[in-house]
Design an enzyme around this catalytic site. Structure first.
Site, mmCIF file in Angstrom:
data_model
loop_
_atom_site.group_PDB
_atom_site.id
_atom_site.type_symbol
_atom_site.label_atom_id
_atom_site.label_comp_id
_atom_site.label_asym_id
_atom_site.label_seq_id
_atom_site.Cartn_x
_atom_site.Cartn_y
_atom_site.Cartn_z
ATOM 1 N N LYS A 140 35.878 40.667 9.848
ATOM 2 C CA LYS A 140 35.028 39.618 9.295
ATOM 3 C C LYS A 140 33.977 40.219 8.356
ATOM 4 C CE LYS A 140 33.928 36.095 11.992
ATOM 5 N NZ LYS A 140 33.405 35.325 13.170
ATOM 6 N N ILE A 141 33.957 39.687 7.137
ATOM 7 C CA ILE A 141 32.981 40.100 6.127
ATOM 8 C C ILE A 141 32.220 38.857 5.671
ATOM 9 C CG2 ILE A 141 32.650 41.079 3.830
ATOM 10 C CD1 ILE A 141 35.157 42.759 4.270
#
Length: 373
Positions: A140-141
């Site tokens: 997750k970014i």
């Protein structure tokens, strides 16, 4: 098995659980949710891990070993969280294979303190990809402006990305473009595009929370009539943008090279306002090729009494646009709303990460003292 969730899945909505804990893994609860609740993926975040660490004794043995080894708190945090994620990836691996690698995905977030620093974000994404070492992992970014080049770089290297904290339509368009750019770079490098996956996590309930707060301050009957509708309208317009972007010539060229679409993911689907139906963000966001990641309470509510009545997104775009225009007319500044939500989202995750590190630090000190006796 819930017939309601069967219908939801049949409409093309992938049900992911927005939670993970060592207790859930040890007890077999995740397997039960896969079997009985149509769960085909898992998402996590710093808040979820902080909560998991604060309950029970499931982490005690690992914490004791880390304390004996003298591991610092940052390394301990990654050892603990990647252990759970790796385990969840293995539990979901049969789903991953059964769905031809569409689902069976598990997400872990980069250190949220890096949200506005692209190079360290990419370095962290690489480290997590290596540490978990599972093909069904997603990293997750956050979708900050600074996160966009990190998304492109990670995708170009074949790292699956769950783009998180998307609130605005403008930013969502930029996220899709960043995904396209990453795929184009991956193709140029000779990578197999069919093995790269991504979702774009578009937050829903927080939009209603922020906008409804502003509508309450306005105090007019016209403003009151708009409450509880903005999160759904915003998400529906996001799906309209998804359809537009993924019918472009640019996408068609990537699809012909084997690329997979970046699916829209409805996040923050637990209803915050008790006056609203607890399955609002399930029932009103049914569309093919989407993911709905739910806290367990929302999942159980959906299983019990969701009203699945087919596609509730396509065909609603004009109504959604009219709602957003009405918000502007009464004085709600959409651009300011989404700016505030993004800033608060990053701050909340940073606070949760700090809480997680603090919890681990205390536990390491306690277990270290116990081991020394």
């Amino acid at each position: 098995m819930s017939e309601t969730l069967d219908r939801l899945s049949a409409e093309g909505v992938a049900i992911w659980l927005d939670d993970i804990s060592r207790d859930r893994l040890q007890s077999g609860n995740l397997e039960a949710l896969i079997r009985d609740r149509r769960v085909v993926g898992v998402t996590s975040n710093p808040t979820i891990f902080a909560k998991a660490l604060s309950k029970g004794t499931a982490y005690d043995a690992q914490l004791r070993d880390l304390a004996v080894r003298g591991v610092d708190v940052e390394e301990a945090a990654r050892a603990i969280t990647t252990y759970d994620i790796r385990w969840a990836c293995d539990v979901l691996r049969p789903v991953f294979e059964r769905t031809a690698h569409l689902d069976g995905r598990v997400s872990i977030e980069v250190d949220p303190r890096l949200a506005r620093r692209p190079e360290p974000t990419v370095a962290e994404a690489r480290a997590l990809w290596w540490m978990v070492d599972r093909p069904n992992l997603m990293v997750k970014i956050p979708a900050t402006a600074e996160g966009l080049p990190a998304i492109t770089q990670a995708i170009s290297e074949g790292i699956n990305v769950n783009v998180t904290l998307i609130f605005s339509l403008e930013r969502y368009g930029q996220v899709i473009d960043a995904y396209f750019a990453g795929l184009e770079q991956a193709r140029a490098a000779g990578r197999d595009l069919s093995q790269i996956a991504s979702v774009a996590s578009f937050f829903v309930s927080r939009v209603d929370t922020e906008i409804d707060k502003r509508l309450d301050k306005l105090g007019s009957a016209k403003a009151a009539a708009l409450k509880g509708k903005s999160g759904v309208a915003n998400a529906r317009l996001a799906y309209a943008l998804y359809e537009e972007k993924f019918s472009s010539d640019r996408w068609q060229a990537l699809r012909e090279a084997g690329a997979r679409p970046q699916r829209p993911l409805w996040a923050s689907t637990g209803v915050k306002d008790p006056s609203l139906p607890d399955t609002l963000y399930v029932d009103e966001l049914v569309a093919p090729g989407t993911v709905n990641t739910m806290p367990e309470a929302t999942l159980e509510a959906a299983a019990d009494h969701s009203q699945i009545r087919g596609d509730t997104v396509r065909g609603s775009y004009e109504e959604a646009r009219a709602h957003m225009a009405a918000l502007k007319e009464v004085g709600v500044d959409y651009d300011d709303v989404v700016r505030v939500l993004e800033e608060e989202g990053v701050e909340k995750f940073e606070a949760s990460w700090a809480e997680l590190l603090s919890t681990i630090e205390r536990e390491l000190a306690d277990k270290g003292e116990g081991a020394a006796k």
